[in-house]
Design a protein around this motif. Structure first.
Motif, PDB file in Angstrom:
ATOM      1  N   ILE A  96       0.856  -1.179   0.000  1.00  0.00           N
ATOM      2  CA  ILE A  96       0.000   0.000   0.000  1.00  0.00           C
ATOM      3  C   ILE A  96       0.895   1.233   0.000  1.00  0.00           C
ATOM      4  O   ILE A  96       1.824   1.331   0.798  1.00  0.00           O
ATOM      5  CB  ILE A  96      -0.925   0.019   1.240  1.00  0.00           C
ATOM      6  N   HIS A  97       0.620   2.129  -0.921  1.00  0.00           N
ATOM      7  CA  HIS A  97       1.328   3.413  -0.981  1.00  0.00           C
ATOM      8  C   HIS A  97       0.277   4.506  -0.828  1.00  0.00           C
ATOM      9  O   HIS A  97      -0.704   4.544  -1.579  1.00  0.00           O
ATOM     10  CB  HIS A  97       2.086   3.554  -2.303  1.00  0.00           C
ATOM     11  N   THR A  98       0.483   5.377   0.158  1.00  0.00           N
ATOM     12  CA  THR A  98      -0.556   6.325   0.539  1.00  0.00           C
ATOM     13  C   THR A  98      -0.596   7.596  -0.303  1.00  0.00           C
ATOM     14  O   THR A  98      -1.591   8.299  -0.307  1.00  0.00           O
ATOM     15  CB  THR A  98      -0.421   6.710   2.023  1.00  0.00           C
ATOM     16  N   VAL A  99       0.479   7.900  -1.004  1.00  0.00           N
ATOM     17  CA  VAL A  99       0.532   9.138  -1.789  1.00  0.00           C
ATOM     18  C   VAL A  99       0.628   8.798  -3.270  1.00  0.00           C
ATOM     19  O   VAL A  99       1.473   8.017  -3.683  1.00  0.00           O
ATOM     20  CB  VAL A  99       1.740  10.009  -1.384  1.00  0.00           C
ATOM     21  N   LEU A 100      -0.241   9.410  -4.059  1.00  0.00           N
ATOM     22  CA  LEU A 100      -0.232   9.238  -5.506  1.00  0.00           C
ATOM     23  C   LEU A 100      -0.153  10.607  -6.155  1.00  0.00           C
ATOM     24  O   LEU A 100      -0.944  11.494  -5.838  1.00  0.00           O
ATOM     25  CB  LEU A 100      -1.501   8.510  -5.972  1.00  0.00           C
ATOM     26  N   MET A 101       0.830  10.776  -7.012  1.00  0.00           N
ATOM     27  CA  MET A 101       1.016  12.036  -7.735  1.00  0.00           C
ATOM     28  C   MET A 101       0.822  11.780  -9.221  1.00  0.00           C
ATOM     29  O   MET A 101       1.218  10.743  -9.736  1.00  0.00           O
ATOM     30  CB  MET A 101       2.429  12.584  -7.515  1.00  0.00           C
ATOM     31  N   ASP A 102       0.219  12.743  -9.896  1.00  0.00           N
ATOM     32  CA  ASP A 102       0.044  12.675 -11.339  1.00  0.00           C
ATOM     33  C   ASP A 102       1.028  13.662 -11.961  1.00  0.00           C
ATOM     34  O   ASP A 102       0.961  14.858 -11.700  1.00  0.00           O
ATOM     35  CB  ASP A 102      -1.394  13.024 -11.718  1.00  0.00           C
ATOM     36  N   SER A 103       1.929  13.158 -12.771  1.00  0.00           N
ATOM     37  CA  SER A 103       2.935  14.020 -13.395  1.00  0.00           C
ATOM     38  C   SER A 103       2.550  14.428 -14.815  1.00  0.00           C
ATOM     39  O   SER A 103       3.304  15.129 -15.474  1.00  0.00           O
ATOM     40  CB  SER A 103       4.292  13.308 -13.421  1.00  0.00           C
ATOM     41  N   VAL A 104       1.369  13.995 -15.268  1.00  0.00           N
ATOM     42  CA  VAL A 104       0.921  14.280 -16.626  1.00  0.00           C
ATOM     43  C   VAL A 104      -0.162  15.356 -16.571  1.00  0.00           C
ATOM     44  O   VAL A 104      -1.132  15.240 -15.821  1.00  0.00           O
ATOM     45  CB  VAL A 104       0.357  13.004 -17.298  1.00  0.00           C
TER      46      VAL A 104
END
Length: 120
Positions: A97-105
């Protein structure tokens, strides 16, 4: 970069999944655990602050995830293991589980239903 109001779960097959996969009649190549863990399924899940909350979410949908993973390698459900309960899921898969999701697009995400399970 943009924060996305989701977390992610990485579904990583374990040895029992590999043994099932290598036993499939149409499987012409013997795969290793490294082979099948090098490009795993990543699921966006509701945003969580604690790993345990993400694991609880996966627990609630483990049957769907299990079937999706099996179908991505063998469309014929007759080839799937008979026992696909929660304990078997956790015996067959690790979940990160990874709690942080970033969108680079800088473009909108386009969603489509997962009707075709032939992922691999």
């Amino acid at each position: 970069m943009y924060f996305v109001d989701r977390s992610i779960a990485v579904i990583k097959p374990k040895k029992p999944f590999l043994e099932w996969l290598n036993s499939l009649p149409e499987n012409e190549v013997t795969l290793s655990l490294d082979d099948i863990r090098s490009d795993c399924t990543v699921l966006m899940i509701p945003e969580v602050n604690e790993q345990e909350d993400g694991i609880a979410y996966i627990d609630d949908m483990a049957d769907k995830v299990f079937e999706m993973e099996l179908a991505s390698w063998a469309q014929d459900s007759k080839l799937w293991p008979k026992s696909r309960n929660l304990k078997t899921f956790w015996d067959w898969f690790d979940v990160e589980i990874h709690t942080v999701l970033m969108d680079s697009v800088d473009q909108d995400i386009h969603n489509s239903p997962t009707t075709d399970h032939g992922l691999h």
